[in-house]
Design an enzyme around this catalytic site. Structure first.
Site, mmCIF file in Angstrom:
data_model
loop_
_atom_site.group_PDB
_atom_site.id
_atom_site.type_symbol
_atom_site.label_atom_id
_atom_site.label_comp_id
_atom_site.label_asym_id
_atom_site.label_seq_id
_atom_site.Cartn_x
_atom_site.Cartn_y
_atom_site.Cartn_z
ATOM 1 N N ASP A 188 0.811 -1.217 0.000
ATOM 2 C CA ASP A 188 0.000 0.000 0.000
ATOM 3 C C ASP A 188 0.844 1.266 0.000
ATOM 4 O OD1 ASP A 188 -2.233 -1.760 0.287
ATOM 5 O OD2 ASP A 188 -1.934 -1.762 2.456
ATOM 6 N N GLU A 211 -11.182 0.832 -3.777
ATOM 7 C CA GLU A 211 -10.383 1.237 -2.624
ATOM 8 C C GLU A 211 -9.257 2.160 -3.068
ATOM 9 O OE1 GLU A 211 -8.952 -2.461 -1.024
ATOM 10 O OE2 GLU A 211 -7.935 -3.015 -2.879
#
Length: 493
Positions: free
Chosen positions: A14, A174
């Site tokens: 991420d 997301e």
């Protein structure tokens, strides 16, 4: 110059990036590990050096007894007005919060929460206003990328939360990030789930509140149909301009253990893909919308190899990490020796056993360490979570000592091998490659090697264990004190 992906190997998922004071700064997820949110810096986007963490105090983040792959989810790092901000989610407590610092090499603030749900929060600064976005549901119950304006000093919402985009049609929308380039606001996100269908999608608007139109070339970056190919799962990216004005995407991705074996044990790593603005004002990435193993880019710098890890060459506050809420009184860490005092907690427990670990950063490696105990057990583990881990250890057995190899897969916990030792200390070694971990006890002069067994890498993978983390190379102690000396970890790639 030519560089090879990943630019940050190992479990650092991420990635989010910002540019400040002539350097690039990157933040990555840490989940159940402490300290939280790993921080890196770079001069060139290719060579990254970890220098710390954002969440270094237990009161900044609740990790006690959290589930594996819970805790600290995807961060976003941004720089505005001389201050760094890092916003993230504690998925276990369902809180979105941010911390800040004026000195990125120092301590970060206590957390400030934002009353908006979802995960993967991001911040966008413009003209004295601050916009907070996440994926979730808005105040009317509409799902998608949700945005509100906040007071950055308090985290208080200044507007209602509004859904501004519902993605391009892929599942698990997301990782929203908002950028202003020219007259356009670009909203980039991930869809498809952080597995083999992962992709980066794009929309744009001339208003920060939308409406946002989908890029006709979505997804702009994905490796989902690039097969047979080692690099998969490309997604969850952040845009950055380099110092020469060239555009890049830093994203997560993973490497399969073999071209024909869809398993990955190193976790989700950081990949760098060149990007560009197209003639019609959209963004294109890579040579063909995919991430390749290597690229030629402008610059005269060289990509550095993975360093060799010893106690002397590493910093226990940077390179190493712990599970959940460690009791630091149980760790005595010097450049020569690590001493761990183990409680009754084991690696099978959803808790904080005495455990300190490095991320596994390459498939092929050699590791040796002298391990000694007085009571209990101490050893080296290849650890994915409390259900999947292998360990080679020295332990007290009645009035003698033995070296053991234990393999743990799901509910099966099996001592594969146990051999007697002449004393309470042994040199334990692990050799890793794409398919296997090989465990052995080696004499002090290296003249004698006793093989204890082999563990398959495919059982220490996300495809088997589930979750979002990667293999860790850890030292641990249970029910007594263990001493570790001569630690040497060398990668062959």
């Amino acid at each position: 110059m030519k560089y090879t992906n990943p630019v940050i190997p190992g479990f650092y998922p991420d990635p989010s990036v910002c540019f400040a004071n002539g350097k690039y700064y990157l933040a990555a997820s840490t989940f159940q590990y402490f300290p939280g949110v790993a921080l890196f810096e770079s001069d060139d986007l290719v060579n990254w050096e970890q220098f710390g963490y954002a969440l270094t105090r237990p009161e900044q983040v609740m990790l006690k007894n959290i589930n594996s792959s819970g805790g600290v989810f995807a961060p976003t790092i941004r720089y505005n007005g001389g201050r760094f901000y890092m916003v993230t989610t504690n998925d276990t407590t369902h809180e979105n919060f941010y911390v800040y610092t004026d000195d990125i090499y120092g301590e970060w603030s206590d957390p400030i929460t934002v009353d908006q749900g979802g995960i993967d929060p991001s911040l966008y600064f413009e003209d004295g206003r601050v916009y907070f976005m996440s994926n979730g549901s808005d105040d009317e119950g509409k799902g998608g990328v949700v945005q509100c304006e906040i007071d950055i000093a308090t985290g208080k919402k200044l507007t209602a939360s509004k859904c501004i985009w519902q993605g391009s049609g892929g599942r698990y929308l997301e990782s929203p990030h908002l950028y202003k380039i020219g007259e356009w606001y670009y909203l980039m996100a991930a869809e498809g789930g952080t597995e083999y269908g992962h992709m980066i999608t794009l929309s744009r608007s001339k208003s920060v509140w939308g409406p946002f139109e989908n890029c006709p070339s979505n997804p702009i970056l994905t490796n989902r149909n690039k097969a047979p190919y080692i690099i998969q799962g490309i997604g969850h990216g952040d845009l950055v301009f380099d110092k020469s004005g060239n555009l890049f995407i830093l994203s997560l991705g993973f490497r399969q253990i073999h071209m024909w074996m869809p398993y990955h044990n190193l976790g989700r790593e950081v990949f760098l893909t060149p990007a560009r603005l197209t003639d019609d004002g959209w963004i294109a990435a890579g040579l063909d919308g995919t991430t390749d193993e290597s690229y030629e880019i402008a610059g005269d710098f060289a990509q550095k190899p993975i360093k060799e890890y010893t106690f002397a060459s590493t910093d226990p506050g940077i390179d190493w990490c712990y599970l959940r809420t460690p009791d630091m009184a149980d760790y005595t860490l010097t450049k020569e020796k690590y001493t761990l005092r183990g409680s009754s907690l084991t690696l099978d427990d959803v808790d904080s056993p005495t455990f300190i670990a490095l991320r596994q950063r390459g498939f092929c490696f050699e590791l040796c360490c002298d391990v000694g105990v007085t009571d209990g057990e101490g050893g080296i583990t290849i650890y994915m979570d409390e259900n999947e881990h292998y360990e080679i250890a020295v332990r007290k057995a009645a009035d003698s000592y033995e070296a053991i190899l234990r393999l743990n897969i799901g509910g099966i916990k099996h001592i594969q091998t146990a051999i007697p030792l002449e004393g309470s200390k042994a040199r334990l070694c692990i050799e890793g490659d794409n398919l296997f971990y090989k465990f052995a006890v080696v004499s002090g002069d290296g003249s004698e090697r006793r093989e204890l067994g082999v563990g398959s890498t495919k059982y220490i993978t996300s495809e088997v264990s589930g979750g979002f983390t990667g293999a860790m190379i850890g030292l641990y102690a249970v029910n007594g004190e263990a001493e570790f000396e001569g630690f040497a970890l060398k990668y062959m790639e």
